[in-house]
Design an enzyme around this catalytic site. Structure first.
Site, PDB file in Angstrom:
ATOM      1  CD  GLU A   1       3.650  -2.504   1.659  1.00 59.68           C
ATOM      2  OE1 GLU A   1       4.441  -1.839   2.355  1.00 59.68           O
ATOM      3  OE2 GLU A   1       3.203  -2.104   0.562  1.00 59.68           O
TER       4      GLU A   1
ATOM      5  CG  ASP B   1       4.153  -0.868  -3.037  1.00 60.83           C
ATOM      6  OD1 ASP B   1       4.611  -0.639  -1.905  1.00 60.83           O
ATOM      7  OD2 ASP B   1       3.440  -0.066  -3.669  1.00 60.83           O
TER       8      ASP B   1
END
Length: 676
Positions: A375, A339
């Site tokens: 990401e 993330d």
């Protein structure tokens, strides 16, 4: 029990955390700036009955062996030192701290104002926080033996399926005690569904123990997604029936036994401690200046979550890499999805592919062999870095998402960019440097519309989040086909299903690595909520009633996945002008217009062009495919590519059919066939 001096030995600075020895337990904790660290022992009722000062410190690591302590002991830490919030030092011995290396916690962390080390007016909060902080537990965790082998997934066949543990299993037709749990995921019903999709890789949404944010708790809402961790080792207890560690291991091994690769969505960019005046329950109390990024007495909040981990710090790098190895070696995962990965690639401030943490991961013999998905953004300066990570990382490609959505919405002038995205986004993942497989292509992710909502809503409907519908993306590049939300109009329902099939077919025929959002194959709707992070309820839990729409979606995924696995060229075409493949024979590709002849420069520049097709063939010419994408509803008949008269249909959306040796497009759709 009383702890005597002769029951404390020197111990060792490694391994970090609590390690059972022959005589007791060795404790080792990093706290470079503390003037004194204390170990607090608790009984099973949560009462602190001993507080022991660590007598030894080596290169910033406090350590000692406590004799007579055993497996299952509950404990916490307290750190004393400078209290200078203006300099980011907030040591406060009144605050009980979770061991960052604790494998298990006594309960789920719930925010409480007395967890704060600093009052709102900047003074030390002198209320003891022990009643409001989970206790770390001494646990010796080993890998199951035997353990299912890692699935042998080729990069060209890999397809990611994003799965929320509770959302996936809460409504499955399984025993009540299994619903919403780790073990519910691997119930026979859960495994059968996943296997029938023919996908290869389960991407589990966060399993680290996490906390609901203060503002959500005040609204009586709950963090559902899990992107607010308090521990990088301890599994989330709310997904367990009895023992989160054992049951999480069983889930991972059960998925591997069923033939799946398992990767874990991890949040190493921030923690639930949030802003400086909120919780001080672990890293903040141990070494705030070392673990979190700051400048001029202020946090650098590149995550939007109140803090961000300083991944330029050796302490943070060691913590993250140790956590990753634990989840691979002991818990059993095969990889990670990171993330807000740009934060992991920052040095003092700026991003670089040569950042210490990224290089540490790629040189590690265990971690470098994992499936690693980034990401590639955060909200800090120069926070958009798609295509810029080192070669060992796959990257989520939002450019693909937005272009494909615009193409299927019927926007003019999209054919050239659609072709670029379809071919692996070579403007970001450059030839000679990276394979198209580095591009993780997706239409939907957890943070946005589901696929059904993408074709049912033109505006977000997030009022349930209690932020006046201001949260979530405002522009979703969506289309509702004339009615906002639910409708009983059979024509609109057919159009929406067809659009979902077009999206899925495009995704699974594109060059690169596809990502599917769990529930899209079930036509799951969140009623237009495109930011359902705080909706732990029927809005986000998948439903499992069988109907024709779901059967059609699932069959499409399974059919196209069979093609991808059988023909690697559908995922990674070896182009003759790509130096990355100069050692292999080149595959063939040709772009074809509707008359069956090659596309010209003028064809490519036509703003009103809504038809694009191509033929591809491997270097040995053993098979040749024709793929067609048509994004408007005006009927069109397209000739077969010149020189070909025979055609076998491999997959077609409802409006595509072969009529008298030509392809008839009754309305928008996707076609792939094998040319004779």
């Amino acid at each position: 029990m009383a702890i005597q001096e002769d029951t404390i030995a020197v111990g060792t600075p490694f391994p970090l955390g609590a390690t059972v020895t022959q005589q007791g337990v060795n404790f080792a904790v990093v706290s470079e700036d503390a003037s004194q660290l204390f170990l607090c022992l608790f009984d099973d009722n949560g009462h602190e009955h001993a507080r022991i000062a660590f007598p030894h410190k080596h290169r910033g690591i406090w350590h000692m062996e406590v004799l007579g302590v055993s497996e299952g002991q509950q404990y916490g830490l307290r750190a004393d030192g400078p209290f200078q919030p203006q300099h980011q030092q907030v040591f406060n011995v009144k605050k009980l701290l979770i061991d960052p290396y604790a494998r298990a916690l006594s309960e789920k962390l719930v925010w409480h104002p007395d967890q704060a080390a600093v009052t709102q007016d900047g003074h030390a909060n002198l209320v003891d926080s022990a009643p409001y902080v989970p206790k770390s537990i001494v646990r010796t965790i080993t890998a199951p033996n035997p353990r299912p082998e890692r699935a042998k997934v080729s990069p060209t066949s890999r397809a990611l399926y994003e799965l929320h543990i509770k959302g996936f299993s809460q409504n499955l037709p399984i025993a009540p005690e299994l619903k919403g749990t780790y073990l519910g995921v691997i119930s026979p019903a859960g495994i059968e569904h996943l296997q029938n999709l023919n996908i290869t890789t389960i991407q589990l949404m966060p399993c680290f123990s996490f906390m609901t944010e203060r503002h959500l708790q005040a609204l009586d809402l709950h963090n559902y997604w899990g992107y607010n961790p308090i521990s990088f080792f301890a599994p989330e207890p709310s997904y367990a029936i009895n023992d989160a560690i054992t049951e999480c291991q069983q889930m991972i091994d059960g998925l591997r036994q069923a033939g799946f690769e398992v990767i874990l969505d991890v949040v190493y960019n921030h923690t639930a401690e949030s802003e400086l005046d909120q919780s001080s329950v672990s890293l903040r109390g141990l070494d705030n200046t070392r673990y979190y990024r700051h400048q001029d007495g202020q946090y650098l909040n590149y995550t939007g979550c109140g803090n961000c981990i300083d991944t330029y710090s050796p302490s943070s790098i060691r913590l993250i890499c140790d956590s990753m190895r634990y989840w691979v070696d002991i818990m059993g995962v095969d990889g990670f999805r990171f993330d807000l990965g740009v934060d992991l690639g920052r040095t003092d401030h700026d991003f670089t592919a040569k950042a210490p943490l990224l290089q540490a991961i790629l040189q590690d013999p265990v971690l470098s062999n994992c499936c690693l998905v980034m990401e590639p953004w955060d909200i800090g300066p120069n926070g958009y870095q798609v295509g810029q990570f080192p070669k060992g990382f796959l990257e989520c490609n939002d450019q693909y998402r937005d272009t494909v959505r615009r193409f299927w919405r019927g926007d003019d002038g999209m054919v050239p960019e659609f072709a670029t995205r379809f071919m692996g986004s070579r403007d970001y993942f450059h030839k000679g440097e990276k394979s198209a497989l580095n591009s993780v292509n997706y239409i939907t992710y957890h943070d946005g519309y589901t696929l059904r909502d993408l074709v049912s809503y033109q505006h977000r409907h997030n009022l349930a989040n209690m932020e006046d519908n201001r949260d979530g993306h405002g522009d979703n590049i969506s289309q509702n086909f004339g009615v906002e939300g639910k409708t009983q109009d059979p024509k609109i329902q057919a159009q929406r299903l067809n659009q979902q099939l077009c999206f899925i077919a495009t995704l699974l025929l594109s060059q690169g690595t596809p990502h599917l959002l769990g529930g899209d194959e079930l036509s799951h709707s969140q009623q237009g909520n495109n930011n359902a992070y705080c909706q732990d309820n029927a809005l986000t839990w998948l439903t499992w009633e069988t109907n024709e729409t779901r059967r059609t979606l699932q069959k499409t995924i399974a059919t196209l996945m069979t093609l991808r696995k059988r023909y690697p060229i559908l995922a990674d075409l070896h182009l003759d002008d790509d130096p990355l493949y100069q050692h292999t024979p080149a595959d063939q590709i040709e772009w074809i217009q509707e008359q069956g002849t090659p596309m010209t420069g003028q064809n490519w520049s036509e703003k009103q062009r809504h038809y694009v097709s191509l033929t591809i063939a491997p270097a040995d010419l053993s098979v040749r495919f024709w793929m067609v994408f048509y994004n408007t509803d005006t009927p069109l008949t397209a000739a077969l590519p010149k020189g070909h008269k025979n055609l076998k249909t491999l997959y077609a959306t409802p409006g595509m059919s072969i009529v008298e040796g030509a392809l008839h497009c009754a309305y928008r759709g996707v076609f792939i066939g094998q040319l004779g």
